[in-house]
Motif scaffolding. Structure first.
Motif, PDB file in Angstrom:
ATOM      1  N   UNK A  88       0.815  -1.214   0.000  1.00  0.00           N
ATOM      2  CA  UNK A  88       0.000   0.000   0.000  1.00  0.00           C
ATOM      3  C   UNK A  88       0.847   1.260   0.000  1.00  0.00           C
ATOM      4  N   UNK A  89       1.819   1.305   0.905  1.00  0.00           N
ATOM      5  CA  UNK A  89       2.696   2.480   0.984  1.00  0.00           C
ATOM      6  C   UNK A  89       3.676   2.549  -0.185  1.00  0.00           C
ATOM      7  N   UNK A  90       4.106   1.389  -0.697  1.00  0.00           N
ATOM      8  CA  UNK A  90       4.984   1.380  -1.871  1.00  0.00           C
ATOM      9  C   UNK A  90       4.255   1.909  -3.101  1.00  0.00           C
ATOM     10  N   UNK A  91       2.967   1.590  -3.226  1.00  0.00           N
ATOM     11  CA  UNK A  91       2.175   2.102  -4.350  1.00  0.00           C
ATOM     12  C   UNK A  91       2.024   3.618  -4.283  1.00  0.00           C
ATOM     13  N   UNK A  92       1.756   4.135  -3.084  1.00  0.00           N
ATOM     14  CA  UNK A  92       1.657   5.597  -2.908  1.00  0.00           C
ATOM     15  C   UNK A  92       2.981   6.255  -3.277  1.00  0.00           C
ATOM     16  N   UNK A  93       4.085   5.685  -2.790  1.00  0.00           N
ATOM     17  CA  UNK A  93       5.425   6.222  -3.074  1.00  0.00           C
ATOM     18  C   UNK A  93       5.723   6.166  -4.567  1.00  0.00           C
ATOM     19  N   UNK A  94       5.368   5.055  -5.202  1.00  0.00           N
ATOM     20  CA  UNK A  94       5.593   4.892  -6.643  1.00  0.00           C
ATOM     21  C   UNK A  94       4.778   5.906  -7.435  1.00  0.00           C
ATOM     22  N   UNK A  95       3.536   6.115  -7.033  1.00  0.00           N
ATOM     23  CA  UNK A  95       2.674   7.084  -7.715  1.00  0.00           C
ATOM     24  C   UNK A  95       3.265   8.488  -7.638  1.00  0.00           C
ATOM     25  N   UNK A  96       3.785   8.857  -6.469  1.00  0.00           N
ATOM     26  CA  UNK A  96       4.364  10.196  -6.273  1.00  0.00           C
ATOM     27  C   UNK A  96       5.646  10.364  -7.086  1.00  0.00           C
ATOM     28  N   UNK A 113       4.477  16.107  -8.097  1.00  0.00           N
ATOM     29  CA  UNK A 113       5.748  16.648  -7.603  1.00  0.00           C
ATOM     30  C   UNK A 113       5.522  18.021  -6.978  1.00  0.00           C
ATOM     31  N   UNK A 114       4.765  18.031  -5.891  1.00  0.00           N
ATOM     32  CA  UNK A 114       4.449  19.254  -5.145  1.00  0.00           C
ATOM     33  C   UNK A 114       4.819  19.034  -3.677  1.00  0.00           C
ATOM     34  N   UNK A 115       4.918  20.111  -2.893  1.00  0.00           N
ATOM     35  CA  UNK A 115       5.288  19.943  -1.473  1.00  0.00           C
ATOM     36  C   UNK A 115       4.395  18.963  -0.715  1.00  0.00           C
ATOM     37  N   UNK A 116       3.059  19.034  -0.934  1.00  0.00           N
ATOM     38  CA  UNK A 116       2.139  18.162  -0.200  1.00  0.00           C
ATOM     39  C   UNK A 116       2.468  16.690  -0.446  1.00  0.00           C
ATOM     40  N   UNK A 117       2.727  16.337  -1.694  1.00  0.00           N
ATOM     41  CA  UNK A 117       3.007  14.939  -2.027  1.00  0.00           C
ATOM     42  C   UNK A 117       4.447  14.551  -1.690  1.00  0.00           C
ATOM     43  N   UNK A 118       5.327  15.521  -1.660  1.00  0.00           N
ATOM     44  CA  UNK A 118       6.699  15.262  -1.211  1.00  0.00           C
ATOM     45  C   UNK A 118       6.690  14.788   0.248  1.00  0.00           C
ATOM     46  N   UNK A 119       5.909  15.488   1.080  1.00  0.00           N
ATOM     47  CA  UNK A 119       5.785  15.088   2.495  1.00  0.00           C
ATOM     48  C   UNK A 119       5.004  13.777   2.639  1.00  0.00           C
ATOM     49  N   UNK A 120       4.003  13.579   1.773  1.00  0.00           N
ATOM     50  CA  UNK A 120       3.247  12.325   1.797  1.00  0.00           C
ATOM     51  C   UNK A 120       4.150  11.144   1.431  1.00  0.00           C
ATOM     52  N   UNK A 121       5.098  11.378   0.508  1.00  0.00           N
ATOM     53  CA  UNK A 121       6.080  10.342   0.157  1.00  0.00           C
ATOM     54  C   UNK A 121       6.946   9.975   1.349  1.00  0.00           C
ATOM     55  N   UNK A 166       9.648  11.246  14.137  1.00  0.00           N
ATOM     56  CA  UNK A 166       9.698  11.758  12.761  1.00  0.00           C
ATOM     57  C   UNK A 166       8.283  11.920  12.214  1.00  0.00           C
ATOM     58  N   UNK A 167       7.431  10.934  12.495  1.00  0.00           N
ATOM     59  CA  UNK A 167       6.038  11.011  12.039  1.00  0.00           C
ATOM     60  C   UNK A 167       5.310  12.179  12.700  1.00  0.00           C
ATOM     61  N   UNK A 168       5.589  12.384  13.980  1.00  0.00           N
ATOM     62  CA  UNK A 168       4.980  13.497  14.717  1.00  0.00           C
ATOM     63  C   UNK A 168       5.379  14.838  14.091  1.00  0.00           C
ATOM     64  N   UNK A 169       6.685  15.019  13.825  1.00  0.00           N
ATOM     65  CA  UNK A 169       7.186  16.245  13.191  1.00  0.00           C
ATOM     66  C   UNK A 169       6.623  16.394  11.777  1.00  0.00           C
ATOM     67  N   UNK A 170       6.540  15.265  11.070  1.00  0.00           N
ATOM     68  CA  UNK A 170       6.081  15.305   9.676  1.00  0.00           C
ATOM     69  C   UNK A 170       4.629  15.747   9.578  1.00  0.00           C
ATOM     70  N   UNK A 171       3.785  15.271  10.483  1.00  0.00           N
ATOM     71  CA  UNK A 171       2.385  15.717  10.497  1.00  0.00           C
ATOM     72  C   UNK A 171       2.296  17.218  10.747  1.00  0.00           C
ATOM     73  N   UNK A 172       3.213  17.732  11.573  1.00  0.00           N
ATOM     74  CA  UNK A 172       3.233  19.171  11.864  1.00  0.00           C
ATOM     75  C   UNK A 172       3.616  19.960  10.620  1.00  0.00           C
ATOM     76  N   UNK A 173       4.627  19.475   9.914  1.00  0.00           N
ATOM     77  CA  UNK A 173       5.075  20.124   8.674  1.00  0.00           C
ATOM     78  C   UNK A 173       3.971  20.064   7.618  1.00  0.00           C
TER      79      UNK A 173
END
Length: 290
Positions: free
Chosen positions: A19-27, A34-42, A88-95
């Protein structure tokens, strides 16, 4: 019961990885993502691949009837990586909350505020800050002598279950770890709350109902993930009294279930991700048949 749990946890673990590999591959493969929102989602997808791997494989070996022992070094490694990736996940959600704030409250200046350089600096700061956080906690916990009981009342090593096993005064380690985890979680939560308070006020100013709906839809997946992440953190680390049974149940949800749900949350609630995944899958099918 152990066989049933093994099959259940293995199913969640095997759902998490593809599931997460597919999201990463799509991004990575779609230029439109290739936008900031999807960069952080990756980055979040990378985290959700590694985070369940801290404890799940060892736990499933226990359920298969393998030895229930873990080495001292293995226990320290589990504690470090659990807090490193969790922080890292906690900081990432904040970003990610700040990114949504910039996109909705300052749309004309969004590309300047969230430039490529800013995104890289934020991401590096997130990973390095979390590494420092986890290193301090691990050093404080494992500098103590452990010469008495050695039974960890959980399926992996974490502060609430390891610290009581030390045969020395644990007050300093307990105070610092509680404060450290509490301050990080609270600081991130307040920043997220501030971002979404400003976002809500900006959305309410939008006159068209369609515009308000679209603005809210871009934040709904992120808000769902935040609730799934912060619920277990509050229940485990910010309670005055520890309950081993509740801690185990909550950490199973946090370590195994939530990482498998994030790809569903972000793909089902996001048209761009769904479209990219459909294109990638259809191209893969045509390639295989061609």
């Amino acid at each position: 019961m152990e066989n049933v749990l093994f099959v259940l946890f293995l199913a969640f673990y095997l759902l998490t990885l593809p599931g997460n590999l597919l999201i990463l591959l799509a991004i990575l493969t779609s230029a439109s993502l290739h936008t900031p929102m999807y960069f952080f989602l990756g980055n979040l997808s990378v985290l959700d691949i590694f985070f369940p791997s801290v404890s799940s494989p060892k736990m499933m070996l226990y359920l298969m009837g393998q030895s229930h022992t873990i080495s001292y070094q293995g226990c320290a490694a589990q504690l470090f990586f659990y807090h490193f990736l969790g922080c890292t996940e906690c900081f990432l959600y904040t970003v990610m909350a700040y990114d949504r704030f910039a996109a909705i409250c300052h749309p004309l200046r969004y590309k300047v505020i969230m430039s490529h350089r800013v995104c890289i600096i934020m991401t590096l700061g997130t990973w390095l800050g979390s590494c420092l956080h986890a290193s301090v906690l691990t050093f404080l916990i494992f500098r103590l002598p452990y010469c008495g009981p050695n039974e960890v009342h959980n399926f992996f090593c974490d502060i609430p279950v390891v610290l009581p096993l030390a045969c020395a005064d644990t007050s300093l380690a307990q105070t610092v770890s509680f404060t450290n985890v509490g301050v990080v979680a609270l600081m991130c939560f307040l920043l997220i709350l501030t971002s979404y308070s400003r976002i809500t006020l900006s959305i309410l100013k939008i006159r068209s109902s369609e515009g308000r709906r679209r603005a809210f839809s871009t934040c709904s997946a992120h808000l769902t993930s935040i609730l799934l992440f912060y619920g277990p953190v509050v229940l485990i680390y910010l309670r005055p009294a520890s309950s081993p049974w509740l801690d185990s149940v909550v950490q199973v949800l946090n370590n195994i279930v939530t990482p498998s749900l994030n790809p569903l949350i972000y793909s089902l609630r996001n048209k761009e991700v769904k479209l990219t995944l459909r294109k990638a899958l259809s191209q893969g099918v045509h390639t295989c048949w061609g």
